[in-house]
Design an enzyme around this catalytic site. Sequence first.
Site, mmCIF file in Angstrom:
data_model
loop_
_atom_site.group_PDB
_atom_site.id
_atom_site.type_symbol
_atom_site.label_atom_id
_atom_site.label_comp_id
_atom_site.label_asym_id
_atom_site.label_seq_id
_atom_site.Cartn_x
_atom_site.Cartn_y
_atom_site.Cartn_z
ATOM 1 N N GLU A 38 0.822 -1.202 0.000
ATOM 2 C CA GLU A 38 0.000 0.000 0.000
ATOM 3 C C GLU A 38 0.863 1.262 0.000
ATOM 4 O O GLU A 38 1.885 1.306 0.688
ATOM 5 C CB GLU A 38 -0.906 0.019 1.249
ATOM 6 C CG GLU A 38 -1.911 -1.116 1.266
ATOM 7 C CD GLU A 38 -2.835 -1.081 2.485
ATOM 8 O OE1 GLU A 38 -2.741 -0.135 3.310
ATOM 9 O OE2 GLU A 38 -3.654 -2.014 2.610
ATOM 10 N N GLU A 88 -8.786 1.702 -4.298
ATOM 11 C CA GLU A 88 -9.875 1.328 -3.382
ATOM 12 C C GLU A 88 -10.669 2.564 -2.969
ATOM 13 O O GLU A 88 -10.115 3.562 -2.509
ATOM 14 C CB GLU A 88 -9.286 0.624 -2.149
ATOM 15 C CG GLU A 88 -10.359 0.185 -1.162
ATOM 16 C CD GLU A 88 -9.867 -0.833 -0.143
ATOM 17 O OE1 GLU A 88 -8.728 -1.332 -0.242
ATOM 18 O OE2 GLU A 88 -10.661 -1.125 0.776
HETATM 19 O O1 KIV Z 1 -6.653 -7.252 1.444
HETATM 20 C C1 KIV Z 1 -7.488 -7.121 0.536
HETATM 21 O O2 KIV Z 1 -8.466 -7.870 0.433
HETATM 22 C C2 KIV Z 1 -7.289 -6.040 -0.424
HETATM 23 C C3 KIV Z 1 -8.403 -5.771 -1.390
HETATM 24 C C4 KIV Z 1 -9.469 -4.996 -0.708
HETATM 25 C C5 KIV Z 1 -7.938 -5.096 -2.607
HETATM 26 O O3 KIV Z 1 -6.287 -5.387 -0.412
#
Ligand code: KIV
Length: 279
Positions: free
Chosen positions: A130, A197
């Site tokens: 991220e 997201e």
């Molecule tokens: O951890 C997860 O499920 C994610 C998705 C929401 C993209 O990062």
Amino acid sequence: MKTFDESLSPIGSTVKKITTNVLQQMKQQGEPISMLTAYDFSLGRLVDLSGIDVILVGDSASNVMAGHETTLPITLDQMIYHAASVIRATERSLVVVDLPFGSYQGNSKEALTSSIRIMKEAGAHAVKLEGGREVKESIDRILTAGIPVMGHLGLTPQSIYKFGTYAVRAKEAEERKRLLEDAKILEETGVFAIVLEKIPAELAGEVARSVSIPVIGIGAGNQVDGQVLVLHDMLGINKEFSPRFLRRYADLHTTITDAISGYIEDVKRRDFPNEQEQY
Ligand code: KIV
């Protein structure tokens, strides 16, 4: 078994294995990319068999598998356990594994060490992390080792205590500008795809048009190059989580509790096992 209409997947249906190059071709030729999470062998196998393009072993395992309120508590060891189970189940899909909170934010060496563990111990095909410019150096270093990286911008759940809310991100001009810049930085650094997201659909569309790599959305509208959902949410296992972007394709909550109630009744009535079900 119901299978999807393969004419909808002119590129994906012709390949035995999905690679980052196949995803790039899909972007170029306008074939939407399908992506779902999975965390264990049994469901991982069904997701792969159904023909999904990308499986994400997400750190959402912290929520749906372990019952934590956030994604923060899950450890690298636990992610590797989930990822190895999914990889054993997978023949065709590209499997991307989340670097969990605390396994890469320290410095780029830590990010590389964690990524190598995921690739070596789980057999993953790529990692996801991220952030934008603040993780550029880490992405650079991971890529140098030959590990494909997927980015993640917009609502980044590992920063939930900084945001203070799961509300839609990048509605204001300044955050919007920063997100567009970050997407460019990630592309230039060499990530093979970006997850967006919970941001406005039109901004997500602008990002998808401004970069040459696939952009995969969750709560980011349909102007992007693909979609991802959390498996347990779209299967309707969990009834409490109902964001606007979620479409439920099954009601497994009801199916499973009905099945278990039926079993309990049969046991209580001494109806199970019957003559044919015993030795
Ligand atoms: O951890 C997860 O499920 C994610 C998705 C929401 C993209 O990062």
